[in-house]
Design a protein around this motif. Structure first.
Motif, mmCIF file in Angstrom:
data_model
loop_
_atom_site.group_PDB
_atom_site.id
_atom_site.type_symbol
_atom_site.label_atom_id
_atom_site.label_comp_id
_atom_site.label_asym_id
_atom_site.label_seq_id
_atom_site.Cartn_x
_atom_site.Cartn_y
_atom_site.Cartn_z
ATOM 1 N N VAL A 29 0.866 -1.185 0.000
ATOM 2 C CA VAL A 29 0.000 0.000 0.000
ATOM 3 C C VAL A 29 0.901 1.233 0.000
ATOM 4 O O VAL A 29 1.863 1.298 0.767
ATOM 5 C CB VAL A 29 -0.917 0.018 1.232
ATOM 6 C CG1 VAL A 29 -1.679 1.331 1.312
ATOM 7 C CG2 VAL A 29 -1.879 -1.170 1.197
ATOM 8 N N GLN A 30 0.592 2.182 -0.848
ATOM 9 C CA GLN A 30 1.344 3.426 -0.863
ATOM 10 C C GLN A 30 0.469 4.543 -0.299
ATOM 11 O O GLN A 30 -0.729 4.612 -0.581
ATOM 12 C CB GLN A 30 1.766 3.810 -2.293
ATOM 13 C CG GLN A 30 2.778 2.867 -2.912
ATOM 14 C CD GLN A 30 2.156 1.564 -3.400
ATOM 15 O OE1 GLN A 30 1.087 1.566 -4.004
ATOM 16 N NE2 GLN A 30 2.813 0.440 -3.122
ATOM 17 N N LEU A 31 1.097 5.394 0.516
ATOM 18 C CA LEU A 31 0.392 6.498 1.156
ATOM 19 C C LEU A 31 1.126 7.798 0.866
ATOM 20 O O LEU A 31 2.352 7.873 1.072
ATOM 21 C CB LEU A 31 0.316 6.277 2.665
ATOM 22 C CG LEU A 31 -0.341 4.983 3.130
ATOM 23 C CD1 LEU A 31 -0.132 4.786 4.633
ATOM 24 C CD2 LEU A 31 -1.819 4.976 2.815
ATOM 25 N N SER A 73 -4.301 15.722 4.005
ATOM 26 C CA SER A 73 -4.881 14.676 3.168
ATOM 27 C C SER A 73 -3.877 13.555 2.987
ATOM 28 O O SER A 73 -2.663 13.788 3.035
ATOM 29 C CB SER A 73 -5.256 15.225 1.790
ATOM 30 O OG SER A 73 -6.197 16.266 1.884
ATOM 31 N N CYS A 74 -4.379 12.354 2.761
ATOM 32 C CA CYS A 74 -3.531 11.196 2.525
ATOM 33 C C CYS A 74 -4.229 10.311 1.501
ATOM 34 O O CYS A 74 -5.329 9.812 1.766
ATOM 35 C CB CYS A 74 -3.283 10.436 3.815
ATOM 36 S SG CYS A 74 -2.422 8.864 3.601
ATOM 37 N N VAL A 75 -3.592 10.121 0.357
ATOM 38 C CA VAL A 75 -4.159 9.279 -0.690
ATOM 39 C C VAL A 75 -3.523 7.900 -0.631
ATOM 40 O O VAL A 75 -2.290 7.776 -0.633
ATOM 41 C CB VAL A 75 -3.929 9.893 -2.080
ATOM 42 C CG1 VAL A 75 -4.504 8.976 -3.153
ATOM 43 C CG2 VAL A 75 -4.579 11.269 -2.166
ATOM 44 N N ALA A 76 -4.359 6.871 -0.573
ATOM 45 C CA ALA A 76 -3.894 5.490 -0.532
ATOM 46 C C ALA A 76 -4.027 4.850 -1.909
ATOM 47 O O ALA A 76 -5.014 5.072 -2.615
ATOM 48 C CB ALA A 76 -4.701 4.697 0.492
ATOM 49 N N SER A 77 -3.029 4.044 -2.274
ATOM 50 C CA SER A 77 -3.081 3.322 -3.546
ATOM 51 C C SER A 77 -2.441 1.952 -3.350
ATOM 52 O O SER A 77 -1.817 1.673 -2.338
ATOM 53 C CB SER A 77 -2.367 4.114 -4.645
ATOM 54 O OG SER A 77 -1.003 4.314 -4.316
ATOM 55 N N ALA A 110 -0.804 6.542 8.217
ATOM 56 C CA ALA A 110 -0.429 5.145 8.388
ATOM 57 C C ALA A 110 -1.630 4.245 8.135
ATOM 58 O O ALA A 110 -2.775 4.656 8.365
ATOM 59 C CB ALA A 110 0.110 4.914 9.796
ATOM 60 N N ALA A 111 -1.358 3.031 7.688
ATOM 61 C CA ALA A 111 -2.424 2.060 7.435
ATOM 62 C C ALA A 111 -2.025 0.711 8.011
ATOM 63 O O ALA A 111 -0.859 0.317 7.931
ATOM 64 C CB ALA A 111 -2.688 1.929 5.937
ATOM 65 N N GLY A 136 5.374 11.686 5.337
ATOM 66 C CA GLY A 136 5.233 12.737 6.347
ATOM 67 C C GLY A 136 5.063 14.121 5.738
ATOM 68 O O GLY A 136 5.547 14.393 4.637
ATOM 69 N N THR A 137 4.354 14.965 6.457
ATOM 70 C CA THR A 137 4.176 16.357 6.043
ATOM 71 C C THR A 137 4.351 17.250 7.268
ATOM 72 O O THR A 137 3.834 16.947 8.349
ATOM 73 C CB THR A 137 2.808 16.569 5.374
ATOM 74 O OG1 THR A 137 2.716 17.904 4.861
ATOM 75 C CG2 THR A 137 1.647 16.301 6.312
ATOM 76 N N GLN A 138 5.099 18.329 7.103
ATOM 77 C CA GLN A 138 5.446 19.193 8.235
ATOM 78 C C GLN A 138 4.298 20.141 8.558
ATOM 79 O O GLN A 138 3.760 20.811 7.657
ATOM 80 C CB GLN A 138 6.701 20.005 7.921
ATOM 81 C CG GLN A 138 7.094 20.996 9.000
ATOM 82 C CD GLN A 138 7.628 20.335 10.255
ATOM 83 O OE1 GLN A 138 8.467 19.436 10.174
ATOM 84 N NE2 GLN A 138 7.150 20.767 11.419
ATOM 85 N N VAL A 139 3.960 20.215 9.830
ATOM 86 C CA VAL A 139 3.009 21.204 10.329
ATOM 87 C C VAL A 139 3.724 22.048 11.370
ATOM 88 O O VAL A 139 4.279 21.508 12.333
ATOM 89 C CB VAL A 139 1.771 20.529 10.965
ATOM 90 C CG1 VAL A 139 0.893 21.564 11.665
ATOM 91 C CG2 VAL A 139 0.981 19.770 9.907
ATOM 92 N N THR A 140 3.726 23.352 11.159
ATOM 93 C CA THR A 140 4.376 24.266 12.088
ATOM 94 C C THR A 140 3.362 25.308 12.540
ATOM 95 O O THR A 140 2.741 25.975 11.702
ATOM 96 C CB THR A 140 5.574 24.965 11.435
ATOM 97 O OG1 THR A 140 6.491 23.978 10.953
ATOM 98 C CG2 THR A 140 6.275 25.875 12.434
#
Length: 124
Positions: free
Chosen positions: A2-4, A21-25, A97-98, A117-121
């Motif tokens: 699975v790719q996220l 957002s997180c796209v799963a494939s 995560a899945a 991962g995506t940075q939130v500040t």
């Protein structure tokens, strides 16, 4: 496999909002549960929220209850995390995560696939 792929992070002032957002494939049929974790500098990666894949059961960390909402669009294989009333202590890299294992678990070891991962500040 699975790719996220996450998106939506950025810089925001305290009390502001962001939506991740997180796209799963890939082999998404194998997923039982999807969630968000975060890791601040010098700290362990911690659970934020999960939702049963194509279901409705959710769970949140106490630190985000009432401020964050996890949701999904099954038609788009997309997971969301709406974050409101953000605080400086929410600053971290957020990971999608899945997990394939059945059960309502928040443990990192029970999640098999991770995004980059995506940075939130959050500034004060």
């Amino acid at each position: 496999q699975v790719q996220l792929v996450e998106s939506g992070g950025g810089l925001v002032q305290a009390e502001g909002s962001l939506r991740l957002s997180c796209v799963a494939s890939g082999r998404t049929f194998s997923i039982n549960r999807v969630g968000w974790f975060r890791q601040a500098p010098g700290k362990e990666r911690e659970f934020v929220a999960f939702i049963i894949w194509k279901g409705s059961i959710t769970s949140y960390a106490d630190s985000v209850k009432g401020r964050f909402t996890i949701s999904q669009d099954n038609a788009k294989n997309t997971l969301y995390l709406q974050m409101n009333n953000l605080k400086p202590e929410d600053t971290a890299v957020y990971y999608c995560a899945a997990g394939s294992k059945l059960g309502l678990t928040t443990a990192r070891r029970d999640y098999d696939y991770w995004g980059q991962g995506t940075q939130v500040t959050v500034s004060s």
